[in-house]
Design a protein around this motif. Sequence first.
Motif, PDB file in Angstrom:
ATOM      1  N   GLU A  15       0.894  -1.199   0.082  1.00  0.00           N
ATOM      2  CA  GLU A  15      -0.082   0.038   0.244  1.00  0.00           C
ATOM      3  C   GLU A  15       0.998   1.330   0.155  1.00  0.00           C
ATOM      4  N   LEU A  16       1.876   1.284   0.976  1.00  0.00           N
ATOM      5  CA  LEU A  16       2.980   2.484   0.797  1.00  0.00           C
ATOM      6  C   LEU A  16       3.609   2.693  -0.327  1.00  0.00           C
ATOM      7  N   HIS A  17       3.873   1.492  -1.037  1.00  0.00           N
ATOM      8  CA  HIS A  17       4.512   1.549  -2.491  1.00  0.00           C
ATOM      9  C   HIS A  17       4.047   2.310  -3.504  1.00  0.00           C
ATOM     10  N   GLU A  18       2.509   1.828  -3.271  1.00  0.00           N
ATOM     11  CA  GLU A  18       1.519   2.528  -4.272  1.00  0.00           C
ATOM     12  C   GLU A  18       1.342   4.046  -4.147  1.00  0.00           C
ATOM     13  N   ALA A  19       1.221   4.332  -2.805  1.00  0.00           N
ATOM     14  CA  ALA A  19       0.995   5.786  -2.327  1.00  0.00           C
ATOM     15  C   ALA A  19       2.109   6.378  -2.793  1.00  0.00           C
ATOM     16  N   LEU A  20       3.489   6.227  -2.636  1.00  0.00           N
ATOM     17  CA  LEU A  20       4.657   6.821  -2.641  1.00  0.00           C
ATOM     18  C   LEU A  20       4.932   6.789  -4.255  1.00  0.00           C
ATOM     19  N   THR A  21       4.624   5.812  -5.064  1.00  0.00           N
ATOM     20  CA  THR A  21       4.711   5.961  -6.446  1.00  0.00           C
ATOM     21  C   THR A  21       3.737   7.128  -7.098  1.00  0.00           C
ATOM     22  N   ALA A  22       2.442   7.087  -6.620  1.00  0.00           N
ATOM     23  CA  ALA A  22       1.475   8.055  -6.892  1.00  0.00           C
ATOM     24  C   ALA A  22       1.918   9.434  -6.724  1.00  0.00           C
ATOM     25  N   ALA A  23       2.648   9.618  -5.475  1.00  0.00           N
ATOM     26  CA  ALA A  23       3.032  11.074  -5.050  1.00  0.00           C
ATOM     27  C   ALA A  23       4.497  11.494  -5.924  1.00  0.00           C
ATOM     28  N   GLY A  24       4.684  10.521  -6.820  1.00  0.00           N
ATOM     29  CA  GLY A  24       5.969  10.972  -7.661  1.00  0.00           C
ATOM     30  C   GLY A  24       7.422  10.592  -6.559  1.00  0.00           C
TER      31      GLY A  24
END
Length: 683
Positions: free
Chosen positions: A605-614
């Motif tokens: 979940e955190l990996h997805e959130a960090l990727t979405a935030a650039g």
Amino acid sequence: MSTITQELTRERTHHDRCRTALTAMIEGAHEQVVVGENASASGADAEVLGYELRSRAKEMTELPQGPLFFGRLDFAGVRDGAVAGDHRGQSYHIGRLRIGEHPAAPPLVVDWRAPVSRAFYRAGAHDPQGVAVRRRFGWAPGSRGDSADLTGFEDELLGQGEELSGPSAFLAEEIERPRVGPMRDIAATIQPEQDELVRGDLGVSVCVQGAPGTGKTAVGLHRAAYLLYTHPQRIQRGGLLILGPNRTFLAYIAEVLPSLGETGVRQSTVDEEIARHPVRAADSPEAAAVKHDARMAEVLRRALYARVRLPADSLALRDGSYRWRVSLGELERIVAQVRGEAPPYATGRERVQTRVLALVRDQAERRSGTRTHAWLRAMGRQVRGFLDEVWPRVKPEEVLAELLTDPSGAAAGGLPAAADGILSAAEQKALVWEKPPRSVKSAKWTAADLVLLDEIAGLIEHPAGYGHIVIDEAQDLSPMQARAIARRARFGSLTVLGDLAQGTTPWAARSWPALLGHLGKPDAQIIPLTTGFRVPEAVVELANRLLGALDVDVPAARSLRTDGELNLLPVPVREVAAATADAVARALAREGSVGVIAADAQVPELHEALTAAGLPAAGPQELGARLTLLPASLAKGLEYDHVVAVEPAAVAQAEERGLERLYVVLTRAVSRLDVVHSRPLPF
């Protein structure tokens, strides 16, 4: 030109001279390989010579680039240098390896491990040890050894009773330098208490209980380098082994020994050392707990030696038209006697054969004189059937498979007989395979099975040992894993490194004496390191709040660093992933590496959130990455300048030793720590 500028120019000139000399040493090492290959020698001698020369050339070529010295010792002169002994009036530059223009000439740089270098780490105004001046050099961050990168120096007039009133600026700068990439050596910053451990005697085993940031891993690696330098022949005979908890950790420390001039040292994990088969199955928690328990050693011993039987009849050996006989009573006596001597299983079989043949040979020689080796071999072939009956050959896999597939006890080495009075009925049930394999060859072994197989293999035949083994994160070893290491250190010594407060496996040690007993070194000295040089005071104080809840007795850590930052949000956030991304963005605006650590289940979940935030994050295996996202289970032993610890409550509740895991997570920060949470904090 000022005196300081002139002195700095002289030091830079000396460094240029050292660089030229090192280049010549490297070229000379390769020339020696060519000369050695054309040397006239016997096949064996030529092979040994070639190996040594090629190894030396390879070591010289692989030396990492960097400053060639970090310190200097000026010993007192003739008048006031009685304590200096043979070093009176001498000046030595101290570096990571010896550099000289000629083997017979005084060195331009002295190896930090040489006896004379000891004073660089231990001398002080109260005990100058003959040193008039100790000089430390400052180098530009990330220098690859250009002389222009030498930025300054710092002198302590120890001979006049003067030393720095506070911490060395150069020491602090080196210790606090941002962390990106793999672990660095600490040859320039070793403290007196660390140096005492590093230079300990090869024959002495030590256990270092090191709080976070005290440098226990660095101490162990530098001790390995010191022993390789001081006892090269003794270490080379048995070898030196570095054991770490996992491959990520080993990759992190992999460059330390090469930076100190030592290559070719085996760095491994316990699982890799004992891997007879690939791991293709997983145990239930109950089964794994039993298999790692020290009581299994006796269960396995019983299962193996249940195969040894007393003979049923006398033995007759044909010798042409004649027959030599060994009575049943004599055979029973031999088997019982060897069994009582408790040798390794394979050695026991050999002893039975040797003693039976000795009786037959005595009969034959009394009748008609000395017998030849060929005659003994012919008799030995006839004894094999008897041996297979009373002391059969066996493989570890056969013993363990029979144990795990025989709940009824039909076989001689079955579980009920082997575990009687040792394991409870529930524990025995946990061990038995639900679906036994069709054959031993098709068995799917678990990680814990490999530990048991190694125990049985060690009962059959002792494994080759090492001259010295360094074990890091030793507190996580199970008793059975410790026994596997002990078999490989029967005639060598150990450096045991760990922190009981960071024990995270279900079988992690609660006390060092118990674990040291399983490691075969019950008399090893236990030395605490409590003063931290890497983890800031604010972070250490936060982690110390957890110590009272951990079932271990260790002294609280303290830190000499007051420059760190702790950002502990007083109010829980609503969206952990979004708050984590914000914390990471702020962290990346500053210098140094950033590690985001969370419970394993939260990482996707955190990996997805960090990727979405650039903010794409690397995994823990990419050691040079600026931003790393890693599960809490892989954080042990790693360090980051800035750590974002996500949802501590989830880390604490994810496993049996969750609070210990959280203690590990919080102490990975060497400059700044952010704690992001939506649930109440465990501390």
